[in-house]
Design a protein around this motif. Structure first.
Motif, short mmCIF file in Angstrom:
data_model
loop_
_atom_site.label_atom_id
_atom_site.label_comp_id
_atom_site.label_asym_id
_atom_site.label_seq_id
_atom_site.Cartn_x
_atom_site.Cartn_y
_atom_site.Cartn_z
N GLN A 251 11.86 0.71 -4.19
CA GLN A 251 11.22 -0.44 -4.82
C GLN A 251 11.63 -1.75 -4.14
N HIS A 252 12.89 -1.82 -3.73
CA HIS A 252 13.38 -3.03 -3.05
C HIS A 252 12.61 -3.26 -1.74
N LEU A 253 12.39 -2.21 -0.97
CA LEU A 253 11.65 -2.35 0.28
C LEU A 253 10.21 -2.82 0.02
N LEU A 254 9.56 -2.20 -0.96
CA LEU A 254 8.19 -2.59 -1.28
C LEU A 254 8.12 -4.02 -1.79
N ASP A 255 9.13 -4.42 -2.57
CA ASP A 255 9.17 -5.79 -3.07
C ASP A 255 9.32 -6.79 -1.92
N LEU A 256 10.12 -6.45 -0.92
CA LEU A 256 10.30 -7.35 0.22
C LEU A 256 8.98 -7.55 0.97
N VAL A 257 8.26 -6.46 1.18
CA VAL A 257 6.96 -6.55 1.86
C VAL A 257 6.02 -7.44 1.05
N PHE A 258 5.99 -7.24 -0.26
CA PHE A 258 5.10 -8.03 -1.12
C PHE A 258 5.45 -9.52 -1.08
N LEU A 259 6.74 -9.83 -1.13
CA LEU A 259 7.16 -11.23 -1.10
C LEU A 259 6.79 -11.90 0.22
N LEU A 260 6.90 -11.16 1.32
CA LEU A 260 6.52 -11.71 2.61
C LEU A 260 5.02 -12.00 2.65
N LEU A 261 4.23 -11.13 2.04
CA LEU A 261 2.79 -11.36 1.99
C LEU A 261 2.46 -12.60 1.14
N CYS A 262 3.26 -12.81 0.11
CA CYS A 262 3.01 -13.94 -0.79
C CYS A 262 3.40 -15.28 -0.16
N GLU A 263 4.02 -15.27 1.02
CA GLU A 263 4.28 -16.52 1.72
C GLU A 263 3.00 -17.09 2.31
N ASP A 264 1.96 -16.26 2.39
CA ASP A 264 0.64 -16.73 2.81
C ASP A 264 0.01 -17.47 1.62
N GLU A 265 -0.37 -18.74 1.81
CA GLU A 265 -0.89 -19.55 0.70
C GLU A 265 -2.13 -18.94 0.07
N ALA A 266 -2.99 -18.34 0.88
CA ALA A 266 -4.21 -17.74 0.33
C ALA A 266 -3.87 -16.56 -0.57
N HIS A 267 -2.91 -15.76 -0.15
CA HIS A 267 -2.49 -14.62 -0.97
C HIS A 267 -1.86 -15.09 -2.27
N LEU A 268 -1.01 -16.10 -2.18
CA LEU A 268 -0.34 -16.60 -3.38
C LEU A 268 -1.35 -17.21 -4.35
N ARG A 269 -2.32 -17.94 -3.82
CA ARG A 269 -3.35 -18.55 -4.67
C ARG A 269 -4.16 -17.46 -5.38
N MET A 270 -4.48 -16.40 -4.67
CA MET A 270 -5.22 -15.29 -5.27
C MET A 270 -4.41 -14.61 -6.36
N LEU A 271 -3.10 -14.47 -6.12
CA LEU A 271 -2.22 -13.86 -7.12
C LEU A 271 -2.21 -14.68 -8.40
N VAL A 272 -2.11 -15.99 -8.24
CA VAL A 272 -2.08 -16.87 -9.41
C VAL A 272 -3.39 -16.78 -10.18
N GLU A 273 -4.51 -16.75 -9.46
CA GLU A 273 -5.82 -16.66 -10.12
C GLU A 273 -5.98 -15.34 -10.85
N ASN A 274 -5.56 -14.25 -10.21
CA ASN A 274 -5.74 -12.93 -10.81
C ASN A 274 -4.77 -12.69 -11.97
N ALA A 275 -3.63 -13.39 -11.93
CA ALA A 275 -2.64 -13.20 -12.98
C ALA A 275 -2.91 -14.07 -14.21
N ALA A 276 -3.85 -15.03 -14.06
CA ALA A 276 -4.17 -15.92 -15.17
C ALA A 276 -4.82 -15.14 -16.31
N PRO A 277 -4.47 -15.42 -17.55
CA PRO A 277 -5.06 -14.70 -18.68
C PRO A 277 -6.56 -14.98 -18.81
N ILE A 278 -7.28 -13.95 -19.20
CA ILE A 278 -8.73 -14.11 -19.41
C ILE A 278 -8.96 -14.69 -20.79
N GLU A 279 -9.67 -15.81 -20.87
CA GLU A 279 -9.89 -16.47 -22.16
C GLU A 279 -11.33 -16.25 -22.64
#
Length: 279
Positions: A251-279
């Motif tokens: 899990q630690h290895l997979l988490d490291l890969v994911f965090l590195l991907l989230c350093e990309d602004e487009a990826h991080l922005r998409m994560l924030v949008e997808n994690a937002a609650p549906i109203e």
């Protein structure tokens, strides 16, 4: 890396004589300070030069250097255990639940630390970069590895990557039949001996895809098909604990890969949008 962990990790690549030396050192680590190289050779019925060559093959100047490193590692562990015991005495006394929790926490920490040492940051970063530029990412795992393959596929989808989780070994090769050059196959397999996974990885590379494997730090067939091989180290004589250590380090290895991907602004922005609650 801790010397005993390195010995355990390299064992499957050793000759028969080297494995005898390795097993003796792992099982009798606390006794090594009283053994010279000749005494160890006599105890195992081998030549002294075999002991010396074994030590040098592991990256040490000789047997005294290896013995000192093992002794130092054991001393650090015992010191850490003593500190944890004092903490447990102060907070939980002889509570068996608290002691079990402390023991598991320490063991997981060691497994993660050794796993970190096994994998150069450049390799982990290369995996993240391959996923970042891939058209499609396939995540495959069987048994308990399948749960982690599914989880990383979901995380990749959350940041906008086209991620496909494959779970049926009989259909894995078919599932990757639309592979295009640059696509990534992420294969999670603890021991790396699954024939279906090896077959799928081989076909994937033939189609121009890039194969990333995560297995234990042992010689195995799956690693031979990898463009990038990440390694997990997790050892404990108790099988129920060893499974947990493997999963924590994986899990630690997979988490490291994911965090590195989230350093990309487009990826991080998409994560924030997808994690937002549906109203």
């Amino acid at each position: 890396m801790a010397p005993l962990a390195k010995i355990r990790g390299e064992r499957d690549r050793m000759s028969a004589i080297e494995r005898r030396i390795a097993d003796f050192m792992v099982e009798n680590a606390h006794l090594l300070r009283d053994y010279s190289s000749q005494q160890l050779a006599n105890a195992l019925g081998i030549s002294q030069s075999s002991v010396v060559k074994f030590s040098q093959k592991l990256g040490f100047k000789g047997y005294p250097d290896l013995k000192f490193s093992i002794g130092e590692s054991l001393a650090r562990r015992e010191s850490a255990n003593g500190d944890d015991d004092e903490t447990a005495d102060g907070e939980g006394g002889d509570d068996p639940g608290a002691l079990l929790a402390e023991s598991l926490w320490r063991a997981k920490g060691e497994a993660v630390n050794v796993t970190r040492a096994l994998n150069a940051h450049a390799d982990v970063a290369a995996v993240a970069e391959a996923i970042r530029v891939a058209g499609k990412v396939y995540a495959i795992g069987v048994a308990h590895d399948g749960l982690y393959a599914r989880a990383i596929a979901i995380k990749l989808a959350l940041i906008g990557r086209t991620a496909i989780h494959l779970f049926d070994p009989a259909l894995m090769a078919v599932g990757t039949s639309s592979t295009a050059p640059g696509d990534v196959l992420l294969v999670l397999c603890e021991h790396g001996h699954d024939a279906a996974l090896c077959h799928t990885a081989r076909l994937f590379r033939q189609r121009g895809g890039k194969v990333v494997t995560i297995t234990r730090h042992t010689a195995n067939a799956l690693r031979a098909h990898a463009d990038i091989a990440l390694l997990v180290s997790a050892h404990d004589p108790r099988p129920q604990v060893e499974l947990l250590l493997y999963q924590a380090a994986l899990q630690h290895l997979l988490d490291l890969v994911f965090l590195l991907l989230c350093e990309d602004e487009a990826h991080l922005r998409m994560l924030v949008e997808n994690a937002a609650p549906i109203e």
